[in-house]
Design a protein around this motif. Structure first.
Motif: not given
Length: 163
Positions: A47-53, A63-80
Motif C-alpha cells: 500500500g502507498a499513501a501520498v501526501l500533497l502540499e 494490482q496484479e494480473n495473470a499477465s504479470y507485466p500488466s499489473g501495477l505497483c502501489a507507488e505508481r498507482v498512488a502517484v499517477f
C-alpha cells in the motif's frame, strides 16, 4: 581514474510511535491501502499513501494480473492518481507498507526500479524533494529525505535533449 562513494542518510525508527503525527498518519493510510491490494499470485501486498502540499492524501495499492507485466505497483498507482487528479500539486511525501500472507515481512520493502524511476521524475519536475517512509508488518520504519537518496545518478529528461 577517481573513485567516488555515493551515500545517504536513513532515519531508522523502532516503531510508528516514534514518527511525527503526520508521518504516522501517512504510514497508517498506506497500511490501510495495503489491505485492499489485489495480489492473488505473489501474495505480497503493498500500500502507498501520498501526501500533497494541499493536505490531500492519495492512496494506491498493487494490482496484479495473470499477465504479470500488466499489473501495477502501489507507488505508481498512488502517484499517477495524484498526477491525474491534482495536476501541478507538489508531492510532499510518500509512505509505503508491505506485507505477505505467506511469511512475515519484518523489514521495510523499498520501491522497485520502475517505481523509483517514476517517483524521481515527479521529484525532478516539481523541483522539491519527496520524502519516503517505508514500513512493514513489524520491525523498523525507514525514512529518507528524498527520492534522490535511493536513486543516485537517476536517468532524467536531460539525457533526451540538449535543452
Amino acid at each position: 581514474m577517481k573513485k567516488k562513494k555515493i551515500g545517504f542518510e536513513l532515519l531508522v525508527f523502532e516503531n510508528a510511535s516514534e514518527l511525527s503525527q503526520n508521518d504516522h498518519k501517512l504510514l497508517q493510510e498506506a497500511m490501510n491501502a495495503r489491505e485492499n491490494a489485489y495480489a492473488p499470485y505473489s501474495k505480497f501486498k503493498v500500500g502507498a499513501a501520498v501526501l500533497l502540499e494541499n493536505g490531500q492524501i492519495v492512496i494506491g495499492n498493487n494490482q496484479e494480473n495473470a499477465s504479470y507485466p500488466s499489473g501495477l505497483c502501489a507507488e505508481r498507482v498512488a502517484v499517477f492518481y495524484a498526477g491525474a487528479n491534482y495536476p501541478g500539486t507538489t508531492i510532499k511525501s510518500i509512505a509505503i507498507s508491505a506485507s505477505s500472507s505467506e511469511h512475515e515481512v519484518a523489514a521495510p520493502a523499498a520501491p522497485c526500479g520502475n517505481c523509483r524511476q517514476s517517483l524521481i521524475e515527479y521529484e525532478q519536475k516539481q523541483k522539491s524533494p519527496i520524502s519516503i517512509i517505508l514500513g512493514s508488518e513489524n520491525g523498523p520504519i525507514y525514512k529518507c529525505a528524498s527520492l534522490e537518496d535511493i536513486l543516485p545518478l537517476a536517468f532524467n529528461s536531460s539525457f533526451l535533449s540538449d535543452s
